[in-house]
Design a protein around this motif. Structure first.
Motif, PDB file in Angstrom:
ATOM      1  N   ASN A   1       0.807  -1.217   0.000  1.00 40.38           N
ATOM      2  CA  ASN A   1       0.000   0.000   0.000  1.00 40.38           C
ATOM      3  C   ASN A   1       0.842   1.270   0.000  1.00 40.38           C
ATOM      4  O   ASN A   1       0.290   2.379   0.030  1.00 40.38           O
ATOM      5  N   SER A   2       2.166   1.116  -0.028  1.00 37.77           N
ATOM      6  CA  SER A   2       3.054   2.281   0.017  1.00 37.77           C
ATOM      7  C   SER A   2       3.751   2.538  -1.310  1.00 37.77           C
ATOM      8  O   SER A   2       4.564   3.449  -1.403  1.00 37.77           O
ATOM      9  N   ILE A   3       3.417   1.751  -2.326  1.00 35.73           N
ATOM     10  CA  ILE A   3       4.175   1.837  -3.570  1.00 35.73           C
ATOM     11  C   ILE A   3       4.060   3.217  -4.209  1.00 35.73           C
ATOM     12  O   ILE A   3       5.043   3.753  -4.746  1.00 35.73           O
ATOM     13  N   GLN A   4       2.886   3.833  -4.150  1.00 34.63           N
ATOM     14  CA  GLN A   4       2.735   5.160  -4.754  1.00 34.63           C
ATOM     15  C   GLN A   4       3.502   6.219  -3.974  1.00 34.63           C
ATOM     16  O   GLN A   4       4.161   7.082  -4.569  1.00 34.63           O
ATOM     17  N   LYS A   5       3.447   6.143  -2.652  1.00 34.39           N
ATOM     18  CA  LYS A   5       4.161   7.114  -1.829  1.00 34.39           C
ATOM     19  C   LYS A   5       5.666   7.009  -2.042  1.00 34.39           C
ATOM     20  O   LYS A   5       6.359   8.032  -2.205  1.00 34.39           O
ATOM     21  N   VAL A   6       6.178   5.790  -2.045  1.00 33.10           N
ATOM     22  CA  VAL A   6       7.617   5.601  -2.241  1.00 33.10           C
ATOM     23  C   VAL A   6       8.023   6.036  -3.644  1.00 33.10           C
ATOM     24  O   VAL A   6       9.070   6.679  -3.831  1.00 33.10           O
ATOM     25  N   SER A   7       7.221   5.709  -4.638  1.00 33.40           N
ATOM     26  CA  SER A   7       7.529   6.096  -6.013  1.00 33.40           C
ATOM     27  C   SER A   7       7.589   7.612  -6.162  1.00 33.40           C
ATOM     28  O   SER A   7       8.488   8.155  -6.822  1.00 33.40           O
ATOM     29  N   GLN A   8       6.632   8.300  -5.550  1.00 31.93           N
ATOM     30  CA  GLN A   8       6.625   9.764  -5.602  1.00 31.93           C
ATOM     31  C   GLN A   8       7.878  10.333  -4.959  1.00 31.93           C
ATOM     32  O   GLN A   8       8.501  11.265  -5.484  1.00 31.93           O
ATOM     33  N   PHE A   9       8.269   9.752  -3.839  1.00 33.19           N
ATOM     34  CA  PHE A   9       9.475  10.216  -3.141  1.00 33.19           C
ATOM     35  C   PHE A   9      10.713   9.987  -3.998  1.00 33.19           C
ATOM     36  O   PHE A   9      11.560  10.875  -4.145  1.00 33.19           O
ATOM     37  N   LEU A  10      10.837   8.805  -4.568  1.00 29.80           N
ATOM     38  CA  LEU A  10      12.013   8.483  -5.377  1.00 29.80           C
ATOM     39  C   LEU A  10      12.090   9.364  -6.624  1.00 29.80           C
ATOM     40  O   LEU A  10      13.193   9.671  -7.097  1.00 29.80           O
ATOM     41  N   ARG A  11      10.966   9.769  -7.146  1.00 27.80           N
ATOM     42  CA  ARG A  11      10.979  10.634  -8.327  1.00 27.80           C
ATOM     43  C   ARG A  11      11.360  12.066  -7.989  1.00 27.80           C
ATOM     44  O   ARG A  11      12.108  12.718  -8.739  1.00 27.80           O
ATOM     45  N   ASP A  12      10.875  12.585  -6.842  1.00 24.07           N
ATOM     46  CA  ASP A  12      10.954  14.018  -6.571  1.00 24.07           C
ATOM     47  C   ASP A  12      12.042  14.421  -5.590  1.00 24.07           C
ATOM     48  O   ASP A  12      12.471  15.585  -5.599  1.00 24.07           O
TER      49      ASP A  12
END
Length: 209
Positions: free
Chosen positions: A40-51
């Motif tokens: 359930n954290s994949i979107q949050k982690v992805s956003q962090f890794l991108r930005d």
């Protein structure tokens, strides 16, 4: 430890410290950093890794599936990311079962669209919030997911358009060649040791100029 591996190790520790509730663990394997992320954290982690300034993984190069039938969460979804700013690559992994959807990252990396469709088509991993989740490689009306370890190799039908009948027809799968015969007579098996053009590599320095 090389400078590259040291930098990736430090990056893994940094991401885990920033997202301690979302990163289950991380490891260095074969010189690559792998982040294990909660479903359930994949979107949050992805956003962090991108930005995040220390990450800037602006490009999602690939998303693929892996099937482990013996596991309760039999599927792993693997994300391969690239930061051109820092010249680094990392890998994220998230696990799921046959019924639990994985949140889509299409809104974060548009390239994820077709990658997620392929993972759905080949493995049956459902991605929630995907804008157009449909098959991308198999035929119309195909039943099953071909890269699952328990997918049968026989008993299926193939679909094609029959010009004489003017319609789509379904018929048993026909393999034109059941196995490859290595008779060493084709251009690939029978090629000579020196390919055309390779003779230049044998010229002594100064020759041929």
């Amino acid at each position: 430890m090389s400078e590259v591996n040291q930098a990736l190790e430090e990056l893994g520790a940094y991401v885990e410290a920033k997202l301690s509730d979302d990163i289950e663990s991380y490891e260095m394997k074969n010189g690559e950093l792998i982040l294990y992320v909660g479903l359930n954290s994949i979107q949050k982690v992805s956003q962090f890794l991108r930005d995040d300034a220390r990450c800037l993984f602006k490009q999602c190069m690939d998303i693929c599936g892996v099937d482990y039938p013996e596991r309760e969460d039999r599927f792993e979804v693997v994300y391969n990311l690239l930061s051109m700013k820092h010249n680094q690559r990392i890998r994220m992994k998230v696990s799921t079962d046959e019924d639990t959807p994985v949140p889509s990252v299409c809104a974060i990396w548009p390239t994820a669209n077709w990658f997620e469709r392929e993972t759905w088509d080949m493995y049956g991993v459902f991605f929630s919030d995907h804008p157009d989740l449909r098959r991308i490689l198999t035929d119309y009306g195909f039943d099953g997911h071909p890269l699952r370890k328990d997918f049968p190799l026989t008993g299926h039908v193939e679909v094609r358009y029959d010009e004489e009948e003017g319609r789509i027809v379904y018929e048993p799968v026909h393999l034109t060649q059941e196995f490859r015969k290595f008779e060493f007579s084709s251009p690939w098996e029978g090629m000579t040791p020196v390919l055309p053009g390779d003779e230049k590599a044998t010229l002594e320095e100064g020759e041929g100029k």
